[in-house]
Design a protein around this motif. Structure first.
Motif, PDB file in Angstrom:
ATOM      1  N   GLY A 144      48.686  55.507  48.610  1.00 36.12           N
ATOM      2  CA  GLY A 144      47.537  55.738  49.484  1.00 36.12           C
ATOM      3  C   GLY A 144      47.584  54.767  50.643  1.00 36.12           C
ATOM      4  O   GLY A 144      47.423  53.561  50.464  1.00 36.12           O
ATOM      5  N   ILE A 145      47.837  55.279  51.853  1.00 34.88           N
ATOM      6  CA  ILE A 145      47.973  54.437  53.052  1.00 34.88           C
ATOM      7  C   ILE A 145      46.700  54.529  53.881  1.00 34.88           C
ATOM      8  O   ILE A 145      46.266  55.627  54.251  1.00 34.88           O
ATOM      9  CB  ILE A 145      49.181  54.875  53.902  1.00 34.88           C
ATOM     10  CG1 ILE A 145      50.481  54.714  53.108  1.00 34.88           C
ATOM     11  CG2 ILE A 145      49.242  54.080  55.209  1.00 34.88           C
ATOM     12  CD1 ILE A 145      51.700  55.261  53.824  1.00 34.88           C
ATOM     13  N   VAL A 146      46.106  53.382  54.175  1.00 32.16           N
ATOM     14  CA  VAL A 146      44.915  53.316  55.023  1.00 32.16           C
ATOM     15  C   VAL A 146      45.236  52.463  56.236  1.00 32.16           C
ATOM     16  O   VAL A 146      45.687  51.321  56.099  1.00 32.16           O
ATOM     17  CB  VAL A 146      43.715  52.716  54.271  1.00 32.16           C
ATOM     18  CG1 VAL A 146      42.478  52.724  55.176  1.00 32.16           C
ATOM     19  CG2 VAL A 146      43.438  53.497  52.985  1.00 32.16           C
ATOM     20  N   ILE A 147      45.026  53.027  57.419  1.00 36.10           N
ATOM     21  CA  ILE A 147      45.255  52.290  58.663  1.00 36.10           C
ATOM     22  C   ILE A 147      43.897  51.893  59.230  1.00 36.10           C
ATOM     23  O   ILE A 147      43.085  52.742  59.581  1.00 36.10           O
ATOM     24  CB  ILE A 147      46.061  53.132  59.669  1.00 36.10           C
ATOM     25  CG1 ILE A 147      47.408  53.516  59.044  1.00 36.10           C
ATOM     26  CG2 ILE A 147      46.274  52.360  60.966  1.00 36.10           C
ATOM     27  CD1 ILE A 147      48.237  54.460  59.883  1.00 36.10           C
ATOM     28  N   SER A 173      47.039  44.377  50.923  1.00 36.44           N
ATOM     29  CA  SER A 173      46.564  44.356  52.313  1.00 36.44           C
ATOM     30  C   SER A 173      46.467  42.917  52.767  1.00 36.44           C
ATOM     31  O   SER A 173      46.309  42.001  51.949  1.00 36.44           O
ATOM     32  CB  SER A 173      45.182  45.015  52.427  1.00 36.44           C
ATOM     33  OG  SER A 173      44.681  44.916  53.745  1.00 36.44           O
ATOM     34  N   ILE A 174      46.548  42.707  54.045  1.00 38.71           N
ATOM     35  CA  ILE A 174      46.270  41.372  54.582  1.00 38.71           C
ATOM     36  C   ILE A 174      44.819  40.987  54.284  1.00 38.71           C
ATOM     37  O   ILE A 174      44.511  39.835  54.005  1.00 38.71           O
ATOM     38  CB  ILE A 174      46.576  41.320  56.086  1.00 38.71           C
ATOM     39  CG1 ILE A 174      48.094  41.178  56.298  1.00 38.71           C
ATOM     40  CG2 ILE A 174      45.834  40.194  56.773  1.00 38.71           C
ATOM     41  CD1 ILE A 174      48.529  41.186  57.739  1.00 38.71           C
ATOM     42  N   LYS A 175      43.887  41.961  54.313  1.00 37.05           N
ATOM     43  CA  LYS A 175      42.473  41.709  54.020  1.00 37.05           C
ATOM     44  C   LYS A 175      42.213  41.823  52.516  1.00 37.05           C
ATOM     45  O   LYS A 175      42.653  42.776  51.877  1.00 37.05           O
ATOM     46  CB  LYS A 175      41.586  42.713  54.745  1.00 37.05           C
ATOM     47  CG  LYS A 175      41.553  42.581  56.254  1.00 37.05           C
ATOM     48  CD  LYS A 175      40.582  43.601  56.837  1.00 37.05           C
ATOM     49  CE  LYS A 175      40.515  43.525  58.351  1.00 37.05           C
ATOM     50  NZ  LYS A 175      39.585  44.527  58.915  1.00 37.05           N
ATOM     51  N   ALA A 230      55.093  45.452  50.727  1.00 34.73           N
ATOM     52  CA  ALA A 230      55.021  46.708  49.972  1.00 34.73           C
ATOM     53  C   ALA A 230      56.366  47.032  49.324  1.00 34.73           C
ATOM     54  O   ALA A 230      56.430  47.456  48.161  1.00 34.73           O
ATOM     55  CB  ALA A 230      54.590  47.852  50.890  1.00 34.73           C
ATOM     56  N   LYS A 231      57.432  46.808  50.057  1.00 38.59           N
ATOM     57  CA  LYS A 231      58.775  47.019  49.487  1.00 38.59           C
ATOM     58  C   LYS A 231      59.009  46.081  48.307  1.00 38.59           C
ATOM     59  O   LYS A 231      59.559  46.479  47.267  1.00 38.59           O
ATOM     60  CB  LYS A 231      59.844  46.777  50.560  1.00 38.59           C
ATOM     61  CG  LYS A 231      59.891  47.800  51.670  1.00 38.59           C
ATOM     62  CD  LYS A 231      60.959  47.387  52.680  1.00 38.59           C
ATOM     63  CE  LYS A 231      61.050  48.329  53.847  1.00 38.59           C
ATOM     64  NZ  LYS A 231      62.079  47.870  54.823  1.00 38.59           N
ATOM     65  N   ALA A 232      58.575  44.828  48.479  1.00 40.89           N
ATOM     66  CA  ALA A 232      58.757  43.849  47.407  1.00 40.89           C
ATOM     67  C   ALA A 232      57.958  44.235  46.164  1.00 40.89           C
ATOM     68  O   ALA A 232      58.418  44.037  45.030  1.00 40.89           O
ATOM     69  CB  ALA A 232      58.345  42.456  47.894  1.00 40.89           C
ATOM     70  N   VAL A 233      56.760  44.784  46.358  1.00 35.68           N
ATOM     71  CA  VAL A 233      55.943  45.241  45.235  1.00 35.68           C
ATOM     72  C   VAL A 233      56.668  46.340  44.464  1.00 35.68           C
ATOM     73  O   VAL A 233      56.773  46.312  43.233  1.00 35.68           O
ATOM     74  CB  VAL A 233      54.577  45.767  45.722  1.00 35.68           C
ATOM     75  CG1 VAL A 233      53.816  46.412  44.561  1.00 35.68           C
ATOM     76  CG2 VAL A 233      53.741  44.653  46.316  1.00 35.68           C
ATOM     77  N   THR A 268      48.311  51.248  46.654  1.00 40.95           N
ATOM     78  CA  THR A 268      47.497  51.396  47.863  1.00 40.95           C
ATOM     79  C   THR A 268      47.940  50.353  48.874  1.00 40.95           C
ATOM     80  O   THR A 268      48.102  49.177  48.537  1.00 40.95           O
ATOM     81  CB  THR A 268      45.987  51.244  47.555  1.00 40.95           C
ATOM     82  OG1 THR A 268      45.684  49.886  47.222  1.00 40.95           O
ATOM     83  CG2 THR A 268      45.585  52.158  46.415  1.00 40.95           C
ATOM     84  N   VAL A 269      48.155  50.793  50.102  1.00 47.48           N
ATOM     85  CA  VAL A 269      48.632  49.925  51.180  1.00 47.48           C
ATOM     86  C   VAL A 269      47.692  50.069  52.368  1.00 47.48           C
ATOM     87  O   VAL A 269      47.530  51.175  52.902  1.00 47.48           O
ATOM     88  CB  VAL A 269      50.062  50.291  51.617  1.00 47.48           C
ATOM     89  CG1 VAL A 269      50.550  49.326  52.697  1.00 47.48           C
ATOM     90  CG2 VAL A 269      51.013  50.307  50.432  1.00 47.48           C
TER      91      VAL A 269
END
Length: 546
Positions: free
Chosen positions: A33-36, A158-160, A279-282, A298-299
């Motif tokens: 799930g990508i949220v921008i 996420s950064i947040k 995300a790749k590392a996860v 979720t990203v």
């Protein structure tokens, strides 16, 4: 003759069986799930001819795009958006009514994911004291865990902090966010674990952030080609500390010390690249998509929001950020193909809210737009209570376009709370920036079926919201005259992309109206699991292969 009739009947039965047979679709091994953060729908169309094939255009061409998708509540803020996407319902049910809000029982302002019951995992600081305890419904990720008897992994990044925590709900294996400043670490909370996995520690040790910050932010292409944006040097944008003007190039190595050191990465396109790196590392570190169970990642990309707030909707910086994000997405999608396998994953891409053009910019074009002075408004409210009830002590808090009454004081003066609230709703309509006002009692007893009052009602939570709620005029902000913000129920804040792609998804597009809360029940239907327990959205049948 009998033989002919036999063959005819056999053909009819065979044809009927073919039409009634559904193609059995295997469940995806991984859902993403990508949220921008702060992405307007029109960023897809404005920059369409500048996107490469492997990013936005890949999922637009090979997935299913909803071109008329909206948020159906107020307020359109980050925490509320991320929660509504993954719970399939609005603040009236899930309880996250803002990023910060006034708590009527504690009588203080609270932050959506703060939780002093837990400690930071990753360093000795306090920014990891978080949990989803203020979220009162389940998420689609919770339901996936329940359906698989707690097998499979659900992880948010996420950064947040709020954008990592709220999407993955209560049963997540992990949520990770970035602690910048002088720390430069991806961290988590003891709500999830007692120590960081070795792959997270290794990622933090690699220190990729310095590679991005010890450089210069220049436009990806010749700045003269950025014709969808205002001129680079204009009065509607905020500077980075240490810059005389908000223009390119931006010497990040020189500016980082004056802009929070590692926090600077949040406010530049590299913040999104850094998120893809993690995300790749996860996926590799947790071996997502490698078992018989479905995993969920979720990203949330946050740098777009920081850039948008500082520079606005029509800035070269914003256009360049999306062109670079397009490259990051292309890289991420290629990684998913190689690591998880084409056909083994399903993803959706959306945004937690959009944004308005800077009102000062709109004003320069003679388009109605406004700035609201919150101190002036609070004084106005107090004058109302003084005039009609002979007291300036009836107001406990004014925030998020809501008024919270001091019910104990009202009762001690022998006043009626409902009459005080209604008088305030009636009188604040005379304030020049207020367009609509309504009492909590009206929202509890009247059913608004459409329009912006319906959005206000969907965002109203009886337990947590205020006693009087307001809607300002369109294109009204309470921020400075530079940059932009969001939060309203108008289309510039509610219209966002929703794109489904991958396993079980048709190719196509639709201009039918859908709500953001329809994502979770649609993904639940795809996975053949129960939808989140507060769901009020619908399954978007036209996006799913049958």
């Amino acid at each position: 003759m009998k033989k002919a009739i036999f063959y005819l009947l056999a053909s009819i039965i065979l044809f009927s069986n073919c039409n009634n047979t559904e193609v059995k679709i295997k469940k995806p091994k991984l859902v993403i799930g990508i949220v921008i953060d702060q992405m307007r729908y029109d960023y897809l169309t404005r920059f369409a001819d500048r996107y490469q094939e492997g990013g936005f255009n890949r999922i637009l061409n090979d997935g299913f795009s909803l071109e008329n998708a909206h948020y159906n509540y107020i307020p359109t803020y980050t925490a509320v958006g991320h929660t509504s996407i993954f719970t399939g319902t609005t603040p009236s049910n899930h309880g996250i009514i803002s990023n910060n809000w006034y708590d009527k029982s504690l009588k203080e302002s609270i932050y959506c994911v703060d939780d002093s019951n837990y400690k930071t995992i990753g360093n000795e600081g306090n920014v990891g004291k978080k949990s989803p305890h203020r979220l009162y419904t389940t998420t689609v990720t919770d339901q996936l865990h329940l359906a698989q008897n707690m097998q499979g992994k659900t992880i948010g990044i996420s950064i947040k902090d709020r954008s990592a925590i709220l999407p993955v709900g209560h049963t997540a294996n992990a949520a990770y966010w970035y602690d910048g400043s002088n720390k430069n670490q991806w961290i988590t909370s003891s709500f999830y674990m007692d120590e960081l996995p070795s792959w997270v520690t290794e990622f933090n040790t690699n220190n990729k952030a310095d590679d991005y910050l010890n450089s210069t932010w220049e436009t990806l292409y010749d700045i003269k080609t950025y014709t969808q944006s205002r001129t680079d040097d204009n009065i509607f944008e905020k500077n980075l500390n240490g810059q005389e003007k908000p223009i390119f190039p931006k010497d990040l190595k020189k500016l980082r010390a004056q802009n929070g050191n590692y926090n600077l990465i949040k406010t530049i396109p590299a913040g999104n690249t850094y998120t893809v790196d993690f995300a790749k590392a996860v996926i590799k570190g947790e071996q997502l998509g490698k078992t018989k169970f479905t995993d969920f990642l979720t990203v949330s990309f946050s740098a777009t929001d920081y850039v948008g707030h500082r520079y606005g909707v029509s800035a070269v910086e914003t256009e360049d950020t999306y062109l670079r994000l397009d490259k990051d997405l292309a890289d991420f999608f290629s990684f998913l193909d190689a690591e998880v396998g084409k056909g083994n994953y399903t993803l959706f891409l959306t945004a937690d809210h959009a944004a308005v053009h800077a009102p000062s910019y709109l004003q320069s074009l003679k388009i109605p737009a406004h700035y609201m002075d919150t101190k002036k408004f609070r004084d106005y409210v107090l004058n109302i209570t003084q005039k009609y009830f002979n007291s300036k002590e009836l107001i406990e808090n004014v925030s998020n376009y809501q008024i919270f009454l001091d019910k104990e004081k009202i009762e001690s003066l022998g006043l009626n709370k409902e009459k005080v609230a209604q008088k305030l709703a009636d009188e604040i309509m005379n304030f020049d920036k207020v367009y609509k006002a309504v009492t909590a009692r009206t929202l509890q007893t009247t059913n608004f079926t459409d329009g912006i009052m319906n959005s206000l009602q969907n965002g109203y939570n009886q337990k947590f919201s205020g006693d009087v709620l307001m809607i300002p005029f369109p294109a009204t902000l309470i921020s400075s005259r530079k940059g932009t913000s969001h939060g309203s129920g108008y289309s510039y804040d509610t219209h966002v992309p929703i794109i489904f792609y991958g396993n079980g998804i048709k190719k196509g597009r639709s201009s039918k109206k859908y709500d953001i809360i329809d994502i979770a029940p649609t993904i639940s239907n795809l996975l053949k699991i129960e939808a989140p327990n507060g769901t009020s959205g619908i399954v978007i049948e036209e996006v799913l292969e049958k």
